[in-house]
Scaffold this motif. Structure first.
Motif, PDB file in Angstrom:
ATOM      1  N   GLU A 108       0.813  -1.212   0.000  1.00  0.00           N
ATOM      2  CA  GLU A 108       0.000   0.000   0.000  1.00  0.00           C
ATOM      3  C   GLU A 108       0.847   1.262   0.000  1.00  0.00           C
ATOM      4  OE1 GLU A 108      -2.583  -0.444   3.311  1.00  0.00           O
ATOM      5  OE2 GLU A 108      -3.734  -2.079   2.394  1.00  0.00           O
ATOM      6  N   GLU A 109       2.086   1.164   0.447  1.00  0.00           N
ATOM      7  CA  GLU A 109       2.973   2.323   0.425  1.00  0.00           C
ATOM      8  C   GLU A 109       3.798   2.375  -0.864  1.00  0.00           C
ATOM      9  OE1 GLU A 109       2.807   4.725   2.495  1.00  0.00           O
ATOM     10  OE2 GLU A 109       1.326   3.700   3.737  1.00  0.00           O
ATOM     11  N   GLY A 110       3.402   1.597  -1.843  1.00  0.00           N
ATOM     12  CA  GLY A 110       4.075   1.642  -3.143  1.00  0.00           C
ATOM     13  C   GLY A 110       5.465   1.042  -3.130  1.00  0.00           C
ATOM     14  N   ALA A 111       5.697   0.070  -2.257  1.00  0.00           N
ATOM     15  CA  ALA A 111       7.019  -0.547  -2.148  1.00  0.00           C
ATOM     16  C   ALA A 111       6.955  -2.006  -2.580  1.00  0.00           C
ATOM     17  CB  ALA A 111       7.544  -0.441  -0.719  1.00  0.00           C
ATOM     18  N   THR A 112       8.125  -2.570  -2.858  1.00  0.00           N
ATOM     19  CA  THR A 112       8.239  -3.960  -3.288  1.00  0.00           C
ATOM     20  C   THR A 112       9.386  -4.621  -2.543  1.00  0.00           C
ATOM     21  OG1 THR A 112       7.459  -3.405  -5.513  1.00  0.00           O
ATOM     22  CG2 THR A 112       8.610  -5.498  -5.248  1.00  0.00           C
ATOM     23  N   ILE A 113       9.150  -5.821  -2.042  1.00  0.00           N
ATOM     24  CA  ILE A 113      10.217  -6.578  -1.399  1.00  0.00           C
ATOM     25  C   ILE A 113      11.077  -7.208  -2.490  1.00  0.00           C
ATOM     26  CG2 ILE A 113      10.800  -8.499   0.131  1.00  0.00           C
ATOM     27  CD1 ILE A 113       8.193  -8.005   1.605  1.00  0.00           C
ATOM     28  N   LEU A 114      12.330  -6.770  -2.586  1.00  0.00           N
ATOM     29  CA  LEU A 114      13.247  -7.284  -3.594  1.00  0.00           C
ATOM     30  C   LEU A 114      13.919  -8.569  -3.147  1.00  0.00           C
ATOM     31  CD1 LEU A 114      15.081  -4.000  -4.669  1.00  0.00           C
ATOM     32  CD2 LEU A 114      13.114  -5.086  -5.772  1.00  0.00           C
ATOM     33  N   ASP A 115      14.213  -8.658  -1.867  1.00  0.00           N
ATOM     34  CA  ASP A 115      14.937  -9.823  -1.360  1.00  0.00           C
ATOM     35  C   ASP A 115      14.578 -10.007   0.100  1.00  0.00           C
ATOM     36  OD1 ASP A 115      16.669 -11.991  -1.523  1.00  0.00           O
ATOM     37  OD2 ASP A 115      18.374 -10.840  -0.792  1.00  0.00           O
ATOM     38  N   ALA A 116      14.539 -11.252   0.536  1.00  0.00           N
ATOM     39  CA  ALA A 116      14.237 -11.541   1.933  1.00  0.00           C
ATOM     40  C   ALA A 116      14.937 -12.829   2.334  1.00  0.00           C
ATOM     41  CB  ALA A 116      12.725 -11.676   2.139  1.00  0.00           C
ATOM     42  N   SER A 117      15.533 -12.835   3.498  1.00  0.00           N
ATOM     43  CA  SER A 117      16.125 -14.054   4.048  1.00  0.00           C
ATOM     44  C   SER A 117      15.814 -14.090   5.540  1.00  0.00           C
ATOM     45  CB  SER A 117      17.638 -14.100   3.806  1.00  0.00           C
ATOM     46  OG  SER A 117      18.284 -12.968   4.357  1.00  0.00           O
ATOM     47  N   GLY A 118      15.493 -15.274   6.018  1.00  0.00           N
ATOM     48  CA  GLY A 118      15.136 -15.436   7.420  1.00  0.00           C
ATOM     49  C   GLY A 118      16.048 -16.423   8.119  1.00  0.00           C
ATOM     50  N   TYR A 119      16.636 -16.021   9.220  1.00  0.00           N
ATOM     51  CA  TYR A 119      17.482 -16.883  10.040  1.00  0.00           C
ATOM     52  C   TYR A 119      17.682 -16.221  11.395  1.00  0.00           C
ATOM     53  CZ  TYR A 119      21.010 -13.635   8.196  1.00  0.00           C
ATOM     54  OH  TYR A 119      21.708 -12.509   7.822  1.00  0.00           O
ATOM     55  N   ASP A 120      18.035 -17.042  12.384  1.00  0.00           N
ATOM     56  CA  ASP A 120      18.315 -16.533  13.735  1.00  0.00           C
ATOM     57  C   ASP A 120      17.182 -15.642  14.259  1.00  0.00           C
ATOM     58  OD1 ASP A 120      20.718 -17.851  13.590  1.00  0.00           O
ATOM     59  OD2 ASP A 120      21.881 -16.075  13.055  1.00  0.00           O
ATOM     60  N   ASP A 121      15.928 -16.092  14.054  1.00  0.00           N
ATOM     61  CA  ASP A 121      14.747 -15.399  14.595  1.00  0.00           C
ATOM     62  C   ASP A 121      14.514 -14.026  13.986  1.00  0.00           C
ATOM     63  OD1 ASP A 121      14.285 -17.540  16.354  1.00  0.00           O
ATOM     64  OD2 ASP A 121      15.721 -16.723  17.782  1.00  0.00           O
ATOM     65  N   THR A 122      15.104 -13.756  12.827  1.00  0.00           N
ATOM     66  CA  THR A 122      14.988 -12.435  12.217  1.00  0.00           C
ATOM     67  C   THR A 122      14.853 -12.569  10.707  1.00  0.00           C
ATOM     68  OG1 THR A 122      16.390 -11.480  13.957  1.00  0.00           O
ATOM     69  CG2 THR A 122      16.101 -10.170  11.959  1.00  0.00           C
ATOM     70  N   TRP A 123      14.064 -11.662  10.114  1.00  0.00           N
ATOM     71  CA  TRP A 123      13.999 -11.544   8.657  1.00  0.00           C
ATOM     72  C   TRP A 123      14.807 -10.335   8.214  1.00  0.00           C
ATOM     73  CZ3 TRP A 123      12.120 -14.720   4.960  1.00  0.00           C
ATOM     74  CH2 TRP A 123      11.364 -15.816   5.407  1.00  0.00           C
ATOM     75  N   HIS A 124      15.633 -10.538   7.208  1.00  0.00           N
ATOM     76  CA  HIS A 124      16.464  -9.491   6.639  1.00  0.00           C
ATOM     77  C   HIS A 124      15.909  -9.172   5.257  1.00  0.00           C
ATOM     78  CE1 HIS A 124      19.686 -10.184   9.716  1.00  0.00           C
ATOM     79  NE2 HIS A 124      19.025 -11.325   9.775  1.00  0.00           N
ATOM     80  N   LEU A 125      15.536  -7.925   5.044  1.00  0.00           N
ATOM     81  CA  LEU A 125      14.792  -7.540   3.852  1.00  0.00           C
ATOM     82  C   LEU A 125      15.498  -6.451   3.057  1.00  0.00           C
ATOM     83  CD1 LEU A 125      11.340  -7.133   5.648  1.00  0.00           C
ATOM     84  CD2 LEU A 125      12.170  -9.184   4.487  1.00  0.00           C
ATOM     85  N   GLN A 126      15.330  -6.487   1.757  1.00  0.00           N
ATOM     86  CA  GLN A 126      15.670  -5.382   0.885  1.00  0.00           C
ATOM     87  C   GLN A 126      14.366  -4.926   0.234  1.00  0.00           C
ATOM     88  OE1 GLN A 126      18.766  -6.397  -1.888  1.00  0.00           O
ATOM     89  NE2 GLN A 126      20.383  -6.236  -0.354  1.00  0.00           N
ATOM     90  N   ILE A 127      13.991  -3.674   0.462  1.00  0.00           N
ATOM     91  CA  ILE A 127      12.694  -3.166   0.015  1.00  0.00           C
ATOM     92  C   ILE A 127      12.909  -1.974  -0.903  1.00  0.00           C
ATOM     93  CG2 ILE A 127      10.434  -2.345   0.762  1.00  0.00           C
ATOM     94  CD1 ILE A 127      11.068  -3.510   3.545  1.00  0.00           C
ATOM     95  N   PHE A 128      12.267  -2.019  -2.063  1.00  0.00           N
ATOM     96  CA  PHE A 128      12.369  -0.937  -3.035  1.00  0.00           C
ATOM     97  C   PHE A 128      11.208   0.037  -2.859  1.00  0.00           C
ATOM     98  CE2 PHE A 128      10.848   0.778  -7.096  1.00  0.00           C
ATOM     99  CZ  PHE A 128      11.954   1.508  -7.485  1.00  0.00           C
ATOM    100  N   PHE A 129      11.544   1.322  -2.738  1.00  0.00           N
ATOM    101  CA  PHE A 129      10.556   2.393  -2.683  1.00  0.00           C
ATOM    102  C   PHE A 129      10.754   3.298  -3.898  1.00  0.00           C
ATOM    103  CE2 PHE A 129      10.853   1.053   1.688  1.00  0.00           C
ATOM    104  CZ  PHE A 129       9.574   1.203   2.195  1.00  0.00           C
ATOM    105  N   HIS A 184      11.600   8.228  -2.114  1.00  0.00           N
ATOM    106  CA  HIS A 184      12.255   8.192  -0.811  1.00  0.00           C
ATOM    107  C   HIS A 184      11.308   8.611   0.323  1.00  0.00           C
ATOM    108  CE1 HIS A 184      15.557   8.476   2.089  1.00  0.00           C
ATOM    109  NE2 HIS A 184      15.056   9.633   2.459  1.00  0.00           N
ATOM    110  N   ASP A 185      10.373   9.527   0.034  1.00  0.00           N
ATOM    111  CA  ASP A 185       9.464  10.017   1.068  1.00  0.00           C
ATOM    112  C   ASP A 185       8.530   8.929   1.585  1.00  0.00           C
ATOM    113  OD1 ASP A 185      10.575  12.523   0.830  1.00  0.00           O
ATOM    114  OD2 ASP A 185       9.044  13.271  -0.562  1.00  0.00           O
ATOM    115  N   LEU A 186       8.351   7.852   0.816  1.00  0.00           N
ATOM    116  CA  LEU A 186       7.452   6.780   1.223  1.00  0.00           C
ATOM    117  C   LEU A 186       8.052   5.909   2.325  1.00  0.00           C
ATOM    118  CD1 LEU A 186       6.177   5.642  -2.290  1.00  0.00           C
ATOM    119  CD2 LEU A 186       4.981   7.080  -0.625  1.00  0.00           C
ATOM    120  N   VAL A 187       9.364   5.995   2.508  1.00  0.00           N
ATOM    121  CA  VAL A 187      10.028   5.171   3.517  1.00  0.00           C
ATOM    122  C   VAL A 187       9.491   5.497   4.916  1.00  0.00           C
ATOM    123  CG1 VAL A 187      12.221   4.550   4.592  1.00  0.00           C
ATOM    124  CG2 VAL A 187      12.106   4.934   2.123  1.00  0.00           C
TER     125      VAL A 187
END
Length: 233
Positions: A97-118, A121-124
């Motif tokens: 809804e904020e006009g963003a896209t998840i480019l990459d995601a990896s999950g390990y050690d109880d955490t998700w690490h994400l790369q998100i495209f906006f 910049h103001d949408l961040v």
């Protein structure tokens, strides 16, 4: 200006928290994230896991997953198709809804690490505030303009693979003679020797594949079967 945000989200506020707890050595890597409106997210994930049966059982018990299928298994990895539960759908809806896209995601050690495209910049900040309203603790690690490249992202490495390679280098694993062996590295990362060996092997393979692919692509625009398989799934 378009922006790529590197961020982390606790697994218990996104997805697969119980699976990551039950199978501590597993690492999930996104293949593709497809959003169907705001109600449904169907991801395809690679899972690095030597015990597929344990992983199946953990996924069946995980309340954040409504359905899980193992599509293929190969050399300690398996390809999964998962139907997310409510936590993941909420987070994906906020991002979409904020006009963003998840480019990459990896999950390990109880955490998700994400790369998100906006796209803007103001949408961040807007997306961050909505996540806060929903009680999702997003930690922004880095904000890159689209023209910038992260240290490990352009090689196709996950953050954990990147950190492992850097530590191995710094501790003298690649020196001749070696200053540290795999058993000692495994102790440093608090994982089994087998898990460390697999992580290094996959990291080496990823770096070599991507480095060679770029050279081959520039030379004759050819794509290796392995790279094409990763991209087209």
């Amino acid at each position: 200006m378009s922006t790529i945000v590197e961020a982390t989200v606790p697994a218990d506020q996104f997805a697969l928290a119980e699976t990551l707890d039950r199978v501590p050595d597993v690492e999930f890597r996104m293949v593709r994230l497809v959003a169907h409106g705001s109600e449904r997210v169907v991801p395809f994930l690679w899972a690095d896991c030597d015990n597929v049966e344990l992983l199946r059982d953990a996924l069946d018990r995980d309340p954040s997953v409504e359905g899980a299928d193992v599509l293929s298994e190969f050399d300690g990895e398996c390809l999964l198709r998962l139907d997310w539960g409510s936590h993941a759908r909420v987070f994906a809806s906020i991002i979409g809804e904020e006009g963003a896209t998840i480019l990459d995601a990896s999950g390990y050690d109880d955490t998700w690490h994400l790369q998100i495209f906006f796209a803007d910049h103001d949408l961040v900040s807007a997306a961050y505030e909505v996540c806060e309203d929903y009680g999702i603790d997003v930690s922004i690690e880095r904000i890159n303009r689209l023209s910038e490249t992260s240290e490990y992202g352009h090689l196709g490495l996950t953050e954990r693979q990147y950190e492992t390679l850097v530590s191995a280098y710094e501790f003298g694993y690649y020196d001749i003679p070696r200053e540290v062996n795999q058993e000692e590295l495994a102790e440093h990362f608090d994982v089994s020797h087998q898990a460390l060996s697999e992580r290094l092997r996959r990291a080496h393979g990823t770096v070599i594949t991507n480095a060679l692919f770029h050279k081959i692509h520039r030379r004759d625009n050819a794509v290796s079967p392995r790279v094409r398989h990763e991209v087209d799934i």
